[in-house]
Design a protein around this motif. Structure first.
Motif, PDB file in Angstrom:
ATOM      1  N   ASP A   1       0.856  -1.192   0.000  1.00  0.00           N
ATOM      2  CA  ASP A   1       0.000   0.000   0.000  1.00  0.00           C
ATOM      3  C   ASP A   1       0.893   1.243   0.000  1.00  0.00           C
ATOM      4  O   ASP A   1       0.920   2.028   0.945  1.00  0.00           O
ATOM      5  CB  ASP A   1      -0.897  -0.033   1.243  1.00  0.00           C
ATOM      6  N   ASN A   2       1.661   1.408  -1.088  1.00  0.00           N
ATOM      7  CA  ASN A   2       2.650   2.480  -1.166  1.00  0.00           C
ATOM      8  C   ASN A   2       2.294   3.504  -2.228  1.00  0.00           C
ATOM      9  O   ASN A   2       1.315   3.352  -2.965  1.00  0.00           O
ATOM     10  CB  ASN A   2       4.048   1.887  -1.433  1.00  0.00           C
ATOM     11  N   PHE A   3       3.081   4.546  -2.320  1.00  0.00           N
ATOM     12  CA  PHE A   3       2.835   5.658  -3.253  1.00  0.00           C
ATOM     13  C   PHE A   3       2.737   5.176  -4.694  1.00  0.00           C
ATOM     14  O   PHE A   3       1.847   5.589  -5.449  1.00  0.00           O
ATOM     15  CB  PHE A   3       3.972   6.681  -3.118  1.00  0.00           C
ATOM     16  N   PHE A   4       3.637   4.290  -5.117  1.00  0.00           N
ATOM     17  CA  PHE A   4       3.695   3.882  -6.521  1.00  0.00           C
ATOM     18  C   PHE A   4       2.554   2.962  -6.904  1.00  0.00           C
ATOM     19  O   PHE A   4       2.091   2.979  -8.053  1.00  0.00           O
ATOM     20  CB  PHE A   4       5.055   3.237  -6.809  1.00  0.00           C
ATOM     21  N   GLU A   5       2.092   2.187  -5.921  1.00  0.00           N
ATOM     22  CA  GLU A   5       0.976   1.282  -6.198  1.00  0.00           C
ATOM     23  C   GLU A   5      -0.273   2.062  -6.578  1.00  0.00           C
ATOM     24  O   GLU A   5      -1.104   1.582  -7.351  1.00  0.00           O
ATOM     25  CB  GLU A   5       0.734   0.408  -4.952  1.00  0.00           C
ATOM     26  N   LYS A   6      -0.382   3.285  -6.077  1.00  0.00           N
ATOM     27  CA  LYS A   6      -1.556   4.124  -6.363  1.00  0.00           C
ATOM     28  C   LYS A   6      -1.646   4.498  -7.845  1.00  0.00           C
ATOM     29  O   LYS A   6      -2.715   4.862  -8.340  1.00  0.00           O
ATOM     30  CB  LYS A   6      -1.520   5.411  -5.533  1.00  0.00           C
ATOM     31  N   VAL A   7      -0.516   4.445  -8.534  1.00  0.00           N
ATOM     32  CA  VAL A   7      -0.511   4.762  -9.973  1.00  0.00           C
ATOM     33  C   VAL A   7      -0.126   3.520 -10.788  1.00  0.00           C
ATOM     34  O   VAL A   7       0.457   3.614 -11.868  1.00  0.00           O
ATOM     35  CB  VAL A   7       0.435   5.952 -10.282  1.00  0.00           C
ATOM     36  N   ASN A   8      -0.434   2.362 -10.220  1.00  0.00           N
ATOM     37  CA  ASN A   8      -0.253   1.073 -10.901  1.00  0.00           C
ATOM     38  C   ASN A   8       1.194   0.763 -11.276  1.00  0.00           C
ATOM     39  O   ASN A   8       1.469   0.152 -12.308  1.00  0.00           O
ATOM     40  CB  ASN A   8      -1.144   0.993 -12.154  1.00  0.00           C
ATOM     41  N   ILE A   9       2.117   1.230 -10.444  1.00  0.00           N
ATOM     42  CA  ILE A   9       3.523   0.832 -10.583  1.00  0.00           C
ATOM     43  C   ILE A   9       3.821  -0.115  -9.427  1.00  0.00           C
ATOM     44  O   ILE A   9       3.916   0.301  -8.268  1.00  0.00           O
ATOM     45  CB  ILE A   9       4.460   2.057 -10.540  1.00  0.00           C
ATOM     46  N   ASN A  10       3.924  -1.381  -9.755  1.00  0.00           N
ATOM     47  CA  ASN A  10       4.079  -2.393  -8.714  1.00  0.00           C
ATOM     48  C   ASN A  10       5.543  -2.679  -8.418  1.00  0.00           C
ATOM     49  O   ASN A  10       6.387  -2.703  -9.312  1.00  0.00           O
ATOM     50  CB  ASN A  10       3.381  -3.687  -9.136  1.00  0.00           C
ATOM     51  N   THR A  11       5.828  -2.887  -7.150  1.00  0.00           N
ATOM     52  CA  THR A  11       7.165  -3.301  -6.699  1.00  0.00           C
ATOM     53  C   THR A  11       7.067  -4.738  -6.216  1.00  0.00           C
ATOM     54  O   THR A  11       6.247  -5.052  -5.357  1.00  0.00           O
ATOM     55  CB  THR A  11       7.663  -2.413  -5.549  1.00  0.00           C
ATOM     56  N   GLU A  12       7.877  -5.598  -6.789  1.00  0.00           N
ATOM     57  CA  GLU A  12       7.827  -7.012  -6.423  1.00  0.00           C
ATOM     58  C   GLU A  12       8.467  -7.226  -5.052  1.00  0.00           C
ATOM     59  O   GLU A  12       9.605  -6.818  -4.815  1.00  0.00           O
ATOM     60  CB  GLU A  12       8.551  -7.847  -7.480  1.00  0.00           C
ATOM     61  N   LEU A  13       7.734  -7.855  -4.153  1.00  0.00           N
ATOM     62  CA  LEU A  13       8.249  -8.216  -2.828  1.00  0.00           C
ATOM     63  C   LEU A  13       8.418  -9.718  -2.782  1.00  0.00           C
ATOM     64  O   LEU A  13       7.454 -10.464  -3.002  1.00  0.00           O
ATOM     65  CB  LEU A  13       7.271  -7.795  -1.729  1.00  0.00           C
ATOM     66  N   VAL A  14       9.635 -10.188  -2.514  1.00  0.00           N
ATOM     67  CA  VAL A  14       9.880 -11.636  -2.505  1.00  0.00           C
ATOM     68  C   VAL A  14      10.765 -12.008  -1.317  1.00  0.00           C
ATOM     69  O   VAL A  14      11.547 -11.193  -0.822  1.00  0.00           O
ATOM     70  CB  VAL A  14      10.564 -12.114  -3.804  1.00  0.00           C
ATOM     71  N   PHE A  15      10.635 -13.246  -0.877  1.00  0.00           N
ATOM     72  CA  PHE A  15      11.544 -13.801   0.107  1.00  0.00           C
ATOM     73  C   PHE A  15      12.623 -14.575  -0.642  1.00  0.00           C
ATOM     74  O   PHE A  15      12.339 -15.262  -1.632  1.00  0.00           O
ATOM     75  CB  PHE A  15      10.800 -14.713   1.089  1.00  0.00           C
ATOM     76  N   SER A  16      13.844 -14.466  -0.210  1.00  0.00           N
ATOM     77  CA  SER A  16      14.975 -15.078  -0.910  1.00  0.00           C
ATOM     78  C   SER A  16      14.799 -16.586  -1.056  1.00  0.00           C
ATOM     79  O   SER A  16      14.314 -17.269  -0.160  1.00  0.00           O
ATOM     80  CB  SER A  16      16.276 -14.798  -0.142  1.00  0.00           C
ATOM     81  N   ARG A  17      15.219 -17.084  -2.222  1.00  0.00           N
ATOM     82  CA  ARG A  17      15.223 -18.527  -2.461  1.00  0.00           C
ATOM     83  C   ARG A  17      16.535 -19.159  -2.021  1.00  0.00           C
ATOM     84  O   ARG A  17      16.652 -20.385  -1.960  1.00  0.00           O
ATOM     85  CB  ARG A  17      15.019 -18.809  -3.955  1.00  0.00           C
ATOM     86  N   LEU A  18      17.534 -18.331  -1.730  1.00  0.00           N
ATOM     87  CA  LEU A  18      18.823 -18.855  -1.307  1.00  0.00           C
ATOM     88  C   LEU A  18      18.740 -19.355   0.134  1.00  0.00           C
ATOM     89  O   LEU A  18      17.930 -18.894   0.924  1.00  0.00           O
ATOM     90  CB  LEU A  18      19.907 -17.780  -1.425  1.00  0.00           C
ATOM     91  N   LYS A  19      19.602 -20.288   0.465  1.00  0.00           N
ATOM     92  CA  LYS A  19      19.616 -20.859   1.806  1.00  0.00           C
ATOM     93  C   LYS A  19      20.619 -20.112   2.686  1.00  0.00           C
ATOM     94  O   LYS A  19      21.292 -19.183   2.264  1.00  0.00           O
ATOM     95  CB  LYS A  19      19.967 -22.355   1.742  1.00  0.00           C
ATOM     96  N   ASP A  20      20.735 -20.565   3.954  1.00  0.00           N
ATOM     97  CA  ASP A  20      21.637 -19.905   4.907  1.00  0.00           C
ATOM     98  C   ASP A  20      23.072 -19.842   4.406  1.00  0.00           C
ATOM     99  O   ASP A  20      23.814 -18.905   4.735  1.00  0.00           O
ATOM    100  CB  ASP A  20      21.607 -20.640   6.250  1.00  0.00           C
ATOM    101  N   ASP A  21      23.465 -20.833   3.606  1.00  0.00           N
ATOM    102  CA  ASP A  21      24.848 -20.861   3.119  1.00  0.00           C
ATOM    103  C   ASP A  21      25.161 -19.711   2.164  1.00  0.00           C
ATOM    104  O   ASP A  21      26.326 -19.514   1.791  1.00  0.00           O
ATOM    105  CB  ASP A  21      25.137 -22.201   2.429  1.00  0.00           C
ATOM    106  N   ALA A  22      24.133 -18.954   1.765  1.00  0.00           N
ATOM    107  CA  ALA A  22      24.375 -17.804   0.887  1.00  0.00           C
ATOM    108  C   ALA A  22      25.269 -16.764   1.557  1.00  0.00           C
ATOM    109  O   ALA A  22      25.954 -15.998   0.881  1.00  0.00           O
ATOM    110  CB  ALA A  22      23.053 -17.167   0.455  1.00  0.00           C
TER     111      ALA A  22
END
Length: 403
Positions: free
Chosen positions: A356-377
């Motif tokens: 629910d951020n400023f850019f979302e209001k104008v349909n500019i989406n920011t991808e939020l992801v959790f890392s796929r790398l493991k602890d050894d990264a």
């Protein structure tokens, strides 16, 4: 500011050599024709460089490229077994040490715990002992140790190898590179903030591989940030860019180990659980250990206080991420660290608020992801810190470490 080296025939030769080597490292297996196209080098010059790299066992020929006619071209690969790298992560209560090859691939790892407020001298001695133990246990030749990459919490000046301040460790102005160099005089030593190290792993092997502008946020014992702009980590004036955890969330809030009050880190990391200790004790919660993993374990077992703590922490983190998105307008935000293992317990709160951020209001989406790398990264990142510096094109004068 780094000083550029003066131009000379020798410098041009060095630059061309490293340029060829890094094309092979990045694009392997690759043909001589493709290298020539990218380097604009003459046939004889390129042949000389390739033969020189082969003689030093840095590269080797493998297989053959597809051909549309005529003789098939040999392909070139980087020799990841040319030497070894040691990767070190200094945490609040332990050091983690790994042996990797020249591509940052993990070969073995060891841990060593210590009491809080350990001295830098004690830690460097522990590093020395563990490194020798690893090479002895693995029956490896110490002469092939080419670099050591060290990751630490706090404000780090990577150019002079100093941990300016780590409030979690209780260290100030520690010349860590110089101290480790005294233990390993023939090895190149590099240091950086731990989250920047992890970001190197994301850039080369993770979610950041195909993005130019992104953020990496770590959650766990603390809160960290690394900012990537045009595929380069932004360091700020002295390496302190990314002290996201010490932005103010609550005026006159919980006191922080950095000396401020109300820091985001006190609300969006393991510190939040510890700050709520008195309230937890007054409740009927089963919680006795307030480390992230134990709070998550209690939540999975249905402890309502633990469930509430994680959701509240997720809300605070969501507001922090919203501020980051509004500030940097990144392609992506990658969330890493110990908390990722338990993200299903708080991710909804994070996503609802951050999206629910400023850019979302104008349909500019920011991808939020959790890392796929493991602890050894973390180990991969520490190794890449050293590897990338060792193979960096030598256009700058070396910076002398300060005592």
């Amino acid at each position: 500011m780094k000083a550029l080296r003066s131009g000379s025939k020798e410098l041009i030769k060095e630059i061309n050599r490293f340029k060829v080597l890094n094309i092979i490292r990045d694009q392997q297996p690759v043909s001589r024709a493709e290298i020539a196209k990218q380097c604009a080098l003459g046939v004889s010059t390129l042949s000389y460089i390739i033969e020189d790299l082969k003689s030093q066992t840095l590269i080797y020929e493998v297989g053959e490229a597809n051909s549309t006619g005529g003789r098939k071209a040999k392909l070139l690969r980087f020799n990841k077994n040319h030497g070894y790298i040691i990767s070190v992560k200094i945490e609040e209560e332990q050091i983690l040490i790994a042996l990797t090859n020249m591509e940052g691939e993990l070969l073995t790892k060891k841990y060593a715990s210590f009491s809080q407020k350990v001295t830098p001298k004690e830690v460097t001695s522990m590093i020395q002992r563990k490194v020798h133990q690893i090479f002895e246990d693995e029956n490896k030749d110490m002469q092939l140790l080419l670099g050591i990459g060290i990751l630490s919490s706090g404000l780090v000046n990577r150019h002079n190898g100093t941990i300016i301040r780590s409030s979690m460790l209780g260290w100030e102005n520690v010349p860590i590179t110089k101290m480790v160099k005294e233990k390993f005089p023939d090895v190149e030593i590099f240091v950086d903030n731990n989250i920047n190290g992890y970001t190197l792993a994301e850039l080369e092997k993770g979610e950041g591989k195909h993005h130019n502008n992104f953020l990496v946020v770590s959650i766990g014992a603390g809160l960290g940030l690394s900012v990537v702009i045009d595929r380069k980590i932004y360091y700020g004036s002295v390496g302190g860019a990314g002290e996201f955890g010490h932005t103010t969330l609550v005026m006159d809030g919980y006191p922080c180990h950095c000396g401020q009050t109300g820091c985001l880190e006190m609300y969006a990391s393991e510190f939040y659980f510890k700050n709520k200790e008195q309230e937890i004790k007054a409740s009927n919660s089963t919680l006795t250990d307030l480390h992230f993993s134990e709070v998550a374990k209690a939540a999975k077992n249905g402890d309502q206080i633990a469930l509430d703590l994680l959701k509240e922490m997720g809300m605070h983190l969501g507001y922090g991420l919203r501020n980051l998105i509004n500030t940097f307008n990144p392609d992506k935000v990658i969330i890493v660290g110990e908390g990722v293992k338990h993200s299903h317990l708080f991710q909804q709160e994070v996503f609802d608020i951050a999206n629910d951020n400023f850019f979302e209001k104008v349909n500019i989406n920011t991808e939020l992801v959790f890392s796929r790398l493991k602890d050894d990264a973390w180990f991969t990142g520490g190794a890449l810190l050293a590897i990338n510096q060792i193979f960096q094109e030598p256009i700058y004068e070396p910076v002398k470490s300060e005592v």
